[in-house]
Motif scaffolding. Structure first.
Motif, PDB file in Angstrom:
ATOM      1  N   VAL A   1       0.841  -1.199   0.000  1.00  0.00           N
ATOM      2  CA  VAL A   1       0.000   0.000   0.000  1.00  0.00           C
ATOM      3  C   VAL A   1       0.879   1.253   0.000  1.00  0.00           C
ATOM      4  O   VAL A   1       0.637   2.196  -0.739  1.00  0.00           O
ATOM      5  N   LYS A   2       1.978   1.195   0.807  1.00  0.00           N
ATOM      6  CA  LYS A   2       2.895   2.325   0.902  1.00  0.00           C
ATOM      7  C   LYS A   2       3.526   2.632  -0.465  1.00  0.00           C
ATOM      8  O   LYS A   2       3.618   3.772  -0.907  1.00  0.00           O
ATOM      9  N   ARG A   3       3.906   1.502  -1.127  1.00  0.00           N
ATOM     10  CA  ARG A   3       4.527   1.658  -2.431  1.00  0.00           C
ATOM     11  C   ARG A   3       3.549   2.271  -3.435  1.00  0.00           C
ATOM     12  O   ARG A   3       3.912   3.132  -4.253  1.00  0.00           O
ATOM     13  N   ASN A   4       2.289   1.778  -3.334  1.00  0.00           N
ATOM     14  CA  ASN A   4       1.243   2.321  -4.217  1.00  0.00           C
ATOM     15  C   ASN A   4       1.103   3.822  -4.031  1.00  0.00           C
ATOM     16  O   ASN A   4       0.963   4.578  -5.008  1.00  0.00           O
ATOM     17  N   THR A   5       1.131   4.258  -2.787  1.00  0.00           N
ATOM     18  CA  THR A   5       0.990   5.684  -2.496  1.00  0.00           C
ATOM     19  C   THR A   5       2.124   6.476  -3.140  1.00  0.00           C
ATOM     20  O   THR A   5       1.912   7.534  -3.737  1.00  0.00           O
ATOM     21  N   ILE A   6       3.366   5.891  -3.022  1.00  0.00           N
ATOM     22  CA  ILE A   6       4.531   6.581  -3.612  1.00  0.00           C
ATOM     23  C   ILE A   6       4.358   6.727  -5.118  1.00  0.00           C
ATOM     24  O   ILE A   6       4.525   7.814  -5.695  1.00  0.00           O
ATOM     25  N   VAL A   7       3.958   5.621  -5.776  1.00  0.00           N
ATOM     26  CA  VAL A   7       3.789   5.645  -7.237  1.00  0.00           C
ATOM     27  C   VAL A   7       2.696   6.645  -7.630  1.00  0.00           C
ATOM     28  O   VAL A   7       2.863   7.433  -8.567  1.00  0.00           O
ATOM     29  N   LEU A   8       1.619   6.630  -6.877  1.00  0.00           N
ATOM     30  CA  LEU A   8       0.518   7.556  -7.150  1.00  0.00           C
ATOM     31  C   LEU A   8       0.993   8.999  -6.992  1.00  0.00           C
ATOM     32  O   LEU A   8       0.707   9.872  -7.828  1.00  0.00           O
ATOM     33  N   GLY A   9       1.790   9.214  -5.925  1.00  0.00           N
ATOM     34  CA  GLY A   9       2.328  10.556  -5.665  1.00  0.00           C
ATOM     35  C   GLY A   9       3.195  11.029  -6.814  1.00  0.00           C
ATOM     36  O   GLY A   9       3.051  12.147  -7.325  1.00  0.00           O
ATOM     37  N   ILE A  10       4.098  10.146  -7.244  1.00  0.00           N
ATOM     38  CA  ILE A  10       5.005  10.502  -8.353  1.00  0.00           C
ATOM     39  C   ILE A  10       4.200  10.819  -9.616  1.00  0.00           C
ATOM     40  O   ILE A  10       4.467  11.792 -10.328  1.00  0.00           O
ATOM     41  N   THR A  11       3.205   9.974  -9.871  1.00  0.00           N
ATOM     42  CA  THR A  11       2.376  10.178 -11.061  1.00  0.00           C
ATOM     43  C   THR A  11       1.683  11.535 -11.004  1.00  0.00           C
ATOM     44  O   THR A  11       1.679  12.289 -11.984  1.00  0.00           O
ATOM     45  N   LEU A  12       1.104  11.848  -9.857  1.00  0.00           N
ATOM     46  CA  LEU A  12       0.411  13.133  -9.713  1.00  0.00           C
ATOM     47  C   LEU A  12       1.384  14.297  -9.889  1.00  0.00           C
ATOM     48  O   LEU A  12       1.082  15.301 -10.532  1.00  0.00           O
ATOM     49  N   LEU A  13       2.599  14.126  -9.334  1.00  0.00           N
ATOM     50  CA  LEU A  13       3.635  15.156  -9.441  1.00  0.00           C
ATOM     51  C   LEU A  13       3.988  15.382 -10.915  1.00  0.00           C
ATOM     52  O   LEU A  13       4.066  16.513 -11.399  1.00  0.00           O
ATOM     53  N   LEU A  14       4.194  14.246 -11.617  1.00  0.00           N
ATOM     54  CA  LEU A  14       4.516  14.317 -13.043  1.00  0.00           C
ATOM     55  C   LEU A  14       3.415  15.080 -13.801  1.00  0.00           C
ATOM     56  O   LEU A  14       3.699  15.963 -14.618  1.00  0.00           O
ATOM     57  N   LEU A  15       2.182  14.710 -13.471  1.00  0.00           N
ATOM     58  CA  LEU A  15       1.034  15.339 -14.118  1.00  0.00           C
ATOM     59  C   LEU A  15       1.054  16.854 -13.883  1.00  0.00           C
ATOM     60  O   LEU A  15       0.870  17.647 -14.805  1.00  0.00           O
ATOM     61  N   ALA A  16       1.348  17.226 -12.615  1.00  0.00           N
ATOM     62  CA  ALA A  16       1.387  18.643 -12.251  1.00  0.00           C
ATOM     63  C   ALA A  16       2.492  19.363 -13.034  1.00  0.00           C
ATOM     64  O   ALA A  16       2.308  20.466 -13.546  1.00  0.00           O
ATOM     65  N   VAL A  17       3.667  18.697 -13.114  1.00  0.00           N
ATOM     66  CA  VAL A  17       4.801  19.301 -13.830  1.00  0.00           C
ATOM     67  C   VAL A  17       4.449  19.526 -15.304  1.00  0.00           C
ATOM     68  O   VAL A  17       4.698  20.595 -15.867  1.00  0.00           O
ATOM     69  N   PHE A  18       3.813  18.529 -15.925  1.00  0.00           N
ATOM     70  CA  PHE A  18       3.439  18.662 -17.334  1.00  0.00           C
ATOM     71  C   PHE A  18       2.446  19.799 -17.525  1.00  0.00           C
ATOM     72  O   PHE A  18       2.546  20.598 -18.456  1.00  0.00           O
ATOM     73  N   ALA A  19       1.474  19.844 -16.625  1.00  0.00           N
ATOM     74  CA  ALA A  19       0.449  20.888 -16.744  1.00  0.00           C
ATOM     75  C   ALA A  19       1.085  22.269 -16.635  1.00  0.00           C
ATOM     76  O   ALA A  19       0.817  23.165 -17.430  1.00  0.00           O
ATOM     77  N   TRP A  20       2.004  22.397 -15.661  1.00  0.00           N
ATOM     78  CA  TRP A  20       2.676  23.684 -15.474  1.00  0.00           C
ATOM     79  C   TRP A  20       3.518  24.052 -16.701  1.00  0.00           C
ATOM     80  O   TRP A  20       3.487  25.176 -17.200  1.00  0.00           O
ATOM     81  N   ALA A  21       4.271  23.024 -17.204  1.00  0.00           N
ATOM     82  CA  ALA A  21       5.147  23.272 -18.366  1.00  0.00           C
ATOM     83  C   ALA A  21       4.326  23.728 -19.569  1.00  0.00           C
ATOM     84  O   ALA A  21       4.689  24.666 -20.276  1.00  0.00           O
ATOM     85  N   GLY A  22       3.213  23.046 -19.774  1.00  0.00           N
ATOM     86  CA  GLY A  22       2.339  23.390 -20.897  1.00  0.00           C
ATOM     87  C   GLY A  22       1.835  24.820 -20.769  1.00  0.00           C
ATOM     88  O   GLY A  22       1.893  25.608 -21.713  1.00  0.00           O
ATOM     89  N   TRP A  23       1.382  25.150 -19.537  1.00  0.00           N
ATOM     90  CA  TRP A  23       0.838  26.494 -19.305  1.00  0.00           C
ATOM     91  C   TRP A  23       1.927  27.561 -19.502  1.00  0.00           C
ATOM     92  O   TRP A  23       1.719  28.574 -20.155  1.00  0.00           O
ATOM     93  N   ALA A  24       3.128  27.275 -18.939  1.00  0.00           N
ATOM     94  CA  ALA A  24       4.236  28.235 -19.021  1.00  0.00           C
ATOM     95  C   ALA A  24       4.643  28.462 -20.480  1.00  0.00           C
ATOM     96  O   ALA A  24       4.859  29.592 -20.925  1.00  0.00           O
ATOM     97  N   ASN A  25       4.701  27.369 -21.210  1.00  0.00           N
ATOM     98  CA  ASN A  25       5.074  27.437 -22.620  1.00  0.00           C
ATOM     99  C   ASN A  25       4.067  28.296 -23.400  1.00  0.00           C
ATOM    100  O   ASN A  25       4.439  29.165 -24.192  1.00  0.00           O
TER     101      ASN A  25
END
Lengths: 213, 173
Positions: free
Chosen positions: A1-25
């Protein structure tokens, strides 16, 4: 479960980074476009609508140089050369029958010629029709000459009217704008140029300048 | 089980990457920088807009509307100028090009006067205008180099008469 949370966290972070990059661009490109539009608008202000888009209307590579020599036929067929006017101030006025502004300035030319005649001034009105006639196209040339003669008569051009100015257009900078006038001093040097129509006062000032040289 | 879940997340992440780059490309295509005006070739005051390609029934006169644009600040004489010394705008299709120009119909000019001569009205085209043609195509594919002849001026300068190419890909079926 802990590992799942980490993977989910990373995925959400990645998503946030992409969204920000797209907006900034997108923002960056929007700003760049606005800047470009502003620059284009500033440029457009320098060249008022309706005026020739390039270069100044008072400049020519011939300015300050000897006016290229020519020998062209007048309407009676007599050859007239520029060199025969040495010692006089000459305004070489290129015009064409299809040129509206040329028609407008012709009465000014007639008046200026009369006003300045006593000071050793002459106008040479050279027709340059740019109709790409071949040198051996006798019928075409005769028709052109008749049109020029009719125009000269209608507009009361009382100064020498020379034909086939196209043959010297290269020497005079291409004649891409009509009317084009060169103001030549007594020594044969071009001291002022005018592309397009301005005013009688402006022409008089250029003649004064040529007379003063 | 955990491994499977991790792989699912990895796949989702990959999907997001692909989606984001796709979105980026789409944004790029719509970028305001992309549709800046195409610069006009020096000396050409009239531009042929469209059509680039047409399909006609061979041997049968067909109506084709050609679109042109006069650059801002300029005017060209209409097909029927008010003064005979002015050069009319006219469209032509070369002989033996596989396509024959049966007729060309031009719009009426608009009245225009030079600022220095407000009393003299000219008949001109400005901005976008069309020429309504009737073309007869032979069977086959013809790359026709038609032409438009015109003489342009702005408010103080006139430019020598000019002929521009009007390239049309005509397919006769």
């Amino acid at each position: 479960v802990k590992r799942n949370t980490i993977v989910l966290g990373i995925t959400l972070l990645l998503l946030a980074v992409f969204a920000w990059a797209g907006w900034a661009n997108w923002e960056y490109r929007k700003q760049a476009a606005a800047k470009q539009a502003a620059m284009a608008a500033a440029k457009a202000e320098l060249v008022p609508a309706g005026s020739a888009p390039d270069a100044s209307l008072n400049s020519s590579p011939l300015l300050g140089k000897q006016a290229p020599e020519f020998s062209l036929a007048d309407l009676s067929g007599k050859k007239v050369s520029l060199s025969s006017y040495k010692g006089k101030t000459v305004m070489i006025n290129f015009w064409a029958t299809w040129c509206g502004p040329c028609k407008i300035e012709t009465p000014w030319l007639v008046e200026l010629r009369n006003e300045y005649a006593s000071k050793g001034f002459e106008i040479l009105g050279i027709s340059a029709e740019a109709d790409d006639l071949a040198d051996d196209d006798k019928a075409g040339l005769a028709k052109q000459k008749a049109a020029v003669a009719a125009f000269a008569k209608q507009e009361h051009m009382e100064y020498p009217v020379l034909i086939n100015g196209d043959s010297i257009s290269t020497a005079y900078g291409g004649l891409d704008a009509m009317p084009t006038s060169f103001f030549v001093d007594r020594t044969g040097k071009v001291v002022a140029v005018q592309l397009g129509i301005t005013s009688k006062a402006d022409m008089a000032a250029k003649i004064d300048k040529a007379l003063a040289e | 089980m955990k491994k499977k879940l991790a792989m699912t997340f990895a796949a989702v992440a990959l999907g997001i990457v692909a989606g984001a780059s796709g979105l980026g490309l789409a944004l790029r295509a719509q970028s305001p920088l992309a549709d800046s005006n195409r610069p006009m070739a020096h000396g050409a005051t009239v531009e042929y807009l469209f059509p680039e390609q047409i399909t006609l029934t061979s041997g049968k006169p067909s109506a084709v509307t050609l679109h042109f644009r006069v650059a801002e600040g300029y005017h060209i004489n209409s097909h029927t100028p008010k003064d005979e010394s002015q050069i009319p705008t006219s469209f032509a299709v070369p002989e033996s090009s596989g396509v024959r120009l049966e007729s060309a119909s031009y719009p009426n000019g608009v009245d225009y006067a030079l600022p220095l001569d407000p009393g003299t009205k000219l008949s001109v085209y400005t901005g976008e205008f069309t020429v309504q043609t009737r073309l007869v195509a032979e069977r086959g594919n013809h790359l026709v180099e038609a032409s438009l002849h015109y003489q342009a001026c702005d408010k103080s300068v006139c430019y020598p008469p000019k002929t521009i190419k009007v390239p049309i890909d005509v397919i006769g079926n």
